[in-house]
Every structure is written in structure tokens, then in C-alpha cells.
Design an enzyme around this catalytic site. Sequence first.
Site, PDB file in Angstrom:
ATOM      1  N   LYS A  21     -34.095-139.896  11.071  1.00 24.82           N
ATOM      2  CA  LYS A  21     -33.120-140.949  11.355  1.00 24.82           C
ATOM      3  C   LYS A  21     -31.876-140.852  10.472  1.00 24.82           C
ATOM      4  CE  LYS A  21     -35.365-143.410  14.513  1.00 24.82           C
ATOM      5  NZ  LYS A  21     -34.846-143.704  15.858  1.00 24.82           N
ATOM      6  N   SER A  25     -45.554-141.061  13.619  1.00 24.30           N
ATOM      7  CA  SER A  25     -45.061-140.395  14.820  1.00 24.30           C
ATOM      8  C   SER A  25     -45.263-138.887  14.740  1.00 24.30           C
ATOM      9  CB  SER A  25     -43.587-140.739  15.057  1.00 24.30           C
ATOM     10  OG  SER A  25     -42.825-140.526  13.901  1.00 24.30           O
TER      11      SER A  25
END
Length: 349
Positions: A52, A279
Site C-alpha cells: 500500500k 492476505s
Amino acid sequence: MPRTEREPKTGPKGILSTVGGTPLVELERLMPGFASRVFAKMERFNPGGSVKDRSALNMVAARIRSGELVPGRSTVIESSSGNLAIGLAQICGYYGLRLVCVVDSRTTRQNIAILRAYGAEVEIITEPDPATGQLLPARLHRVAELVASTPHAYWPDQYANPLNRQAHHTTMQEIDLALDGKVDQLVVAAGTSGTLGGCADYIRRHRLGTTLNAVDALGSALFGPPAACTRLVPGHGASIAPRLLRPGDADRVVHVGDLDCVVGCRTLVRREAILAGGSSGAVVAALARLAPGIPPGSNVVIVLPDGGDRYLDTIYDDTWVRRHFGDVTHLWDQAPAPAPAGQLADIAQ
């Protein structure tokens, strides 16, 4: 379009100059008997600890360059309960921008502490949206209120901002150049769809012939109506389909559950000594299901979005795992070989 060597960086300085350029590591022990090579794109090596950082930097730096964001005057306001928030906090701290981050009650104490250490202001949403019963719509509603009432506010809106998607053209470029264009399979966790979409854009533009596999969560609304289930592991999937999502970006979709994520993480650290986040475990679990259908001799790349240090109280805590799933340690103590092809029913073509 021909591929070219990556140009030297001329953008951000200091710690932000280290965003991107993460290692691509071959995993030789993860898949015993697998007749293809597996490489992991290690996004935890970004300075804020996750993939991110790429999105956060692109969404903020572009607005600083355009003059829309002014250090010392502008306020960045965003909804995030994890990695994007931390990436934004570091970037805003570096540039001297005020950051207000709207999180919810599922956000870990560790993440809130990290945000505050960087100087971010944190608002915690505890009540779900009455219409949907979900926390994300309630967070977004609060962001909209704050943006409307705060002078010189900027909402990056990671779920709709094309700069999020654009940031990951570079992610795929790095993979492409490292493997000299031979990327047969790519396995990517889908959430805001920034990584998925940016990689898909690059693959199409450069005609790589890569099969792009998206990994979604059971209970997510990304690729169809969500199944009724409670999700424990954040980082992939979403309760609302983001505007960035183009379902056609994915050649295949694999849905994984929370236990799959735990097993994937524990197997990865057991076999490869890689401590990865939830994830990432989802991606590993998806690869095991995909493996029987991958032609021998392929180059397979999995993107591991973050590290596992922010999951020590959950995925890597034996008491937490037993409380939610029972005694399942055998699933990684003696992790099985990839599932037979008949178990690929949850892959949407």
C-alpha cells in the site's frame, strides 16, 4: 509496446525514495513436487511495510506536484484500517501534511499505535452502517462528513482513485523486468483492486500473455453477491465493490476463507521462513488450489502484500487460532501437497 529498463528515480527523496524496487524471491520449498518455479514479490520491504506504500505515495505525491496539496495547510482524510493508513501516515509525516484516518473497531491496537506514532489523528467507528450492517460504509460516511467540514481537505479515496491503480504499473514492470518477460501466472490478492488493476493494465499494454489470478475472500462483494459469513482476516476482499474494480481484469478468481489464510501463512513461515500477513496467506492458499492446472515449466509469481509482524496477536497466536478454528496445527505441521484439480470449483472463469 517494447519493454525498457527502468529509469533512475527522480521523484521522492529520503525514506520515500525506497518505495518500490522490492525483492523478487524464488520459493523453492513452498510447493514440494510442483513442476514450475514460484517467485514471491516481497512487498513488506517497502518502508511502511506493505504494498500500500506504492498507492499512498502515488495518490499524495501527484497532488503535491500539482499544487492541490500544500504542506502545512492541507489535510488528508482517508478510510483505512490497516496498511494504506500506515503508508499514508508515513508519507504525510514526511511531507508535513495533517492526516485524519478513519478506522473501525476491528483495527488492531498495534496499527492504531503506529498511526499515532507517525502523528496521524485517528477516528474509530464502532457502529456499523444501519442499512448494510457493515463498518466500511459507516467509515466512508464519516470521511465524507470530515471532508465537507475541513478546509483544504483531500480524500485520496483508495477505492476509486485511478492513481491507486496507476501505482501498480510499476509493480508489474519490476516483475516483468526481473523475469525478462516470462511471467506465465500472477497471483494477486484483490481488495481496492489497485494492485490487480495496475498489473492487468501493464500486462495488456505489454502483451505479456500472463494469466492473472485474483484472490478474493469468502464473504466479499468484489466478484459477485457476498456469501453470508463473518470475516476475521483483513487485507483482501471488500464489503462494497470498489469503483476501481474491472471484473475482466482477472482471468480467474479464487475465493479463500479465514482458515485458508492462517494455513497459508503458517505454511509459508514453516517452509520458507517468511513471516507474512493475512492476505499473503490467502495468496499461498490460492496457489495450492491453482497448482494442478498450471502447465509444468511455468514461472509463477505471487505478490505477498505485507509482513506478519502486525498479525502476531491473531494468525500467529496459537490461542487465537484454537479459539476460532479448533486444533488445526496439523494443517501446517504436515502441510499437504496441492489439492487435486477437482477442488478448483470455486475458481470463476
